[in-house]
Write an enzyme that holds these catalytic residues in place. Structure first.
Site, PDB file in Angstrom:
ATOM      1  N   ASN A 109       4.138   3.902   0.972  1.00 38.02           N
ATOM      2  CA  ASN A 109       4.847   4.429   2.142  1.00 38.02           C
ATOM      3  C   ASN A 109       5.885   3.390   2.592  1.00 38.02           C
ATOM      4  O   ASN A 109       5.893   2.930   3.728  1.00 38.02           O
ATOM      5  CB  ASN A 109       3.868   4.782   3.272  1.00 38.02           C
ATOM      6  CG  ASN A 109       4.549   5.621   4.342  1.00 38.02           C
ATOM      7  OD1 ASN A 109       4.588   5.265   5.501  1.00 38.02           O
ATOM      8  ND2 ASN A 109       5.117   6.733   3.949  1.00 38.02           N
TER       9      ASN A 109
ATOM     10  N   HIS B 127       9.455  -3.516   3.424  1.00 47.14           N
ATOM     11  CA  HIS B 127       9.019  -3.730   2.034  1.00 47.14           C
ATOM     12  C   HIS B 127      10.224  -4.034   1.136  1.00 47.14           C
ATOM     13  O   HIS B 127      10.154  -4.876   0.250  1.00 47.14           O
ATOM     14  CB  HIS B 127       8.329  -2.470   1.505  1.00 47.14           C
ATOM     15  CG  HIS B 127       7.044  -2.134   2.186  1.00 47.14           C
ATOM     16  ND1 HIS B 127       6.897  -1.037   2.996  1.00 47.14           N
ATOM     17  CD2 HIS B 127       5.833  -2.745   2.175  1.00 47.14           C
ATOM     18  CE1 HIS B 127       5.653  -0.969   3.442  1.00 47.14           C
ATOM     19  NE2 HIS B 127       4.995  -2.002   2.973  1.00 47.14           N
TER      20      HIS B 127
ATOM     21  N   SER C 276       6.556  -0.545  10.248  1.00 48.37           N
ATOM     22  CA  SER C 276       5.191  -0.438   9.731  1.00 48.37           C
ATOM     23  C   SER C 276       4.974   0.980   9.241  1.00 48.37           C
ATOM     24  O   SER C 276       5.507   1.930   9.837  1.00 48.37           O
ATOM     25  CB  SER C 276       4.198  -0.753  10.856  1.00 48.37           C
ATOM     26  OG  SER C 276       2.920  -0.262  10.536  1.00 48.37           O
TER      27      SER C 276
ATOM     28  N   LYS D 222       4.829  -9.938   9.598  1.00 47.92           N
ATOM     29  CA  LYS D 222       4.268  -9.043  10.623  1.00 47.92           C
ATOM     30  C   LYS D 222       2.738  -9.131  10.614  1.00 47.92           C
ATOM     31  O   LYS D 222       2.107  -9.132  11.651  1.00 47.92           O
ATOM     32  CB  LYS D 222       4.696  -7.594  10.397  1.00 47.92           C
ATOM     33  CG  LYS D 222       4.184  -6.686  11.504  1.00 47.92           C
ATOM     34  CD  LYS D 222       4.581  -5.255  11.310  1.00 47.92           C
ATOM     35  CE  LYS D 222       3.654  -4.517  10.403  1.00 47.92           C
ATOM     36  NZ  LYS D 222       2.362  -4.169  11.023  1.00 47.92           N
ATOM     37  N   ASP D 223       2.167  -9.199   9.396  1.00 46.15           N
ATOM     38  CA  ASP D 223       0.713  -9.340   9.264  1.00 46.15           C
ATOM     39  C   ASP D 223       0.393 -10.834   9.219  1.00 46.15           C
ATOM     40  O   ASP D 223       0.022 -11.370   8.176  1.00 46.15           O
ATOM     41  CB  ASP D 223       0.240  -8.624   8.002  1.00 46.15           C
ATOM     42  CG  ASP D 223       0.502  -7.135   8.063  1.00 46.15           C
ATOM     43  OD1 ASP D 223      -0.204  -6.435   8.802  1.00 46.15           O
ATOM     44  OD2 ASP D 223       1.464  -6.670   7.414  1.00 46.15           O
TER      45      ASP D 223
ATOM     46  N   MET E 192       0.848  -1.202   0.000  1.00 41.57           N
ATOM     47  CA  MET E 192       0.000   0.000   0.000  1.00 41.57           C
ATOM     48  C   MET E 192       0.886   1.255   0.000  1.00 41.57           C
ATOM     49  O   MET E 192       0.422   2.342   0.329  1.00 41.57           O
ATOM     50  CB  MET E 192      -0.934  -0.008   1.204  1.00 41.57           C
ATOM     51  CG  MET E 192      -1.923  -1.183   1.158  1.00 41.57           C
ATOM     52  SD  MET E 192      -3.490  -0.881   1.961  1.00 41.57           S
ATOM     53  CE  MET E 192      -2.963  -0.564   3.637  1.00 41.57           C
TER      54      MET E 192
HETATM   55  O1  PAF Z   1      -0.229  -5.644   3.687  1.00 45.41           O
HETATM   56  C1  PAF Z   1      -0.608  -4.758   2.899  1.00 45.41           C
HETATM   57  O2  PAF Z   1       0.076  -3.788   2.618  1.00 45.41           O
HETATM   58  C2  PAF Z   1      -2.000  -4.869   2.276  1.00 45.41           C
HETATM   59  O3  PAF Z   1      -2.906  -5.430   3.163  1.00 45.41           O
HETATM   60  C3  PAF Z   1      -2.003  -5.619   0.938  1.00 45.41           C
HETATM   61  C4  PAF Z   1      -1.564  -7.062   1.095  1.00 45.41           C
HETATM   62  C5  PAF Z   1      -1.085  -4.919  -0.050  1.00 45.41           C
HETATM   63  C6  PAF Z   1      -3.423  -5.636   0.342  1.00 45.41           C
HETATM   64  O4  PAF Z   1      -3.910  -4.349   0.158  1.00 45.41           O
END
Ligand code: PAF
Length: 286
Positions: free
Chosen positions: A32, A37, A187, A151-152, A30
């Site tokens: 930022n 990432h 995050s 993390k998620d 998403m």
């Molecule tokens: O983890 C994220 O950034 C979002 O939930 C994702 C997987 C890109 C879906 O919008």
């Protein structure tokens, strides 16, 4: 690095690579972007010839009153970071490209049970929005492999389940959480924290480590651990949604003789809702 905004342009480029026999890795984000990432991109590069990243702040996964409008958007910096990280293609669609129809009447992907508990309980509809956009992005990119941060943890479990249940021919790779020196999990929402809150936020990982230590030492009163650490976070001025010990495979409550656990936490601090988790494996006695 090429940047495209439409599914047609995306398919043309990815299709050409595929026709060339090249493997495609996909990193959905998403935006930022932070070191976590970039770690996903670095891992992706080891798994495929081509790396596609997407930046799309997905309205379908934000509830009413959540931070969809405030969510940090830093397109120029993100593009630069992805370029430096060696990304081949950035897909940055507008909302109307992903959702040309009415969000209220369109088709959604639901992963029941796994989506209803923990974060799903506090953010109803969130994982339906995640599963739906990830399914749509998978159909658009058609990657061989897709990478998500651990993390998620619950998100990763929901996506793995969706892919298995719907026979999607995509390998899902979970990548370990990248932490700041303090232990705070990286995050995009850490940007909501003041300097004092950022220091305080490191306590989340400390509580996870302490609880993990107790599990390793043989403590099996899960309910007592959960309520004690929830209370500790409350005393440190967090508003915890949950501090939960679960089985990593299905996120169900564990049994005392289980050997694998995941401890998950979600807590609000100032404007931020922070989530983190820690896996615990009990090695058999030699
Ligand atoms: O983890 C994220 O950034 C979002 O939930 C994702 C997987 C890109 C879906 O919008």
């Amino acid at each position: 690095m090429k940047t495209v905004h439409t599914v047609a342009d995306l398919r043309a480029l990815v299709g050409a690579w595929r026709a060339n026999g090249e493997r495609i890795a996909f990193v959905p984000t998403m935006g930022n972007l932070h070191a976590g990432h970039l770690h996903l991109v670095a891992e992706a590069k080891t798994l495929a010839e081509r790396v596609v990243a997407s930046i799309f702040v997905n309205p379908a996964q934000f509830g009413a009153g959540e931070d969809f409008s405030a969510y940090p958007r830093t397109p120029e910096e993100d593009a630069e970071r992805l370029l430096q990280g060696g990304t081949d293609l950035l897909f940055r669609p507008e909302v109307t490209e992903v959702y040309p129809g009415d969000l209220a009447t369109m088709t959604y992907v639901e992963v029941p049970h796994l989506s209803d508990d923990l974060c799903g309980h506090y953010r109803p509809g969130h994982f339906r929005g995640v599963a739906t956009v990830v399914c749509k992005l998978f159909n658009m990119v058609q990657p061989d492999v897709a990478l998500f941060g651990e993390k998620d943890f619950q998100q990763l479990a929901v996506i793995r389940r969706m892919v298995a249940d719907l026979n999607m021919p995509i390998e899902i790779v979970g990548v370990p959480t990248v932490r700041e020196n303090s232990g705070l999990a990286m995050s995009s929402r850490n940007g909501y924290l003041t300097e004092t809150e950022r220091t305080q936020a490191a306590l989340i990982f400390k509580t996870l480590q302490l609880a993990a230590g107790e599990l390793k030492a043989g403590e099996r009163d899960f309910a007592e651990l959960e309520s004690r650490y929830t209370q500790q976070l409350r005393e440190a001025r967090f508003s915890p949604d949950y501090f939960a010990i679960r089985r990593p495979a299905d996120l169900m409550p564990p049994r005392p003789d289980d050997r694998e656990f995941v401890i998950l936490v979600a807590a609000r601090l100032g404007r931020a809702r922070l989530i983190d988790n820690l896996s615990v494996r009990i090695e058999p006695n030699p």
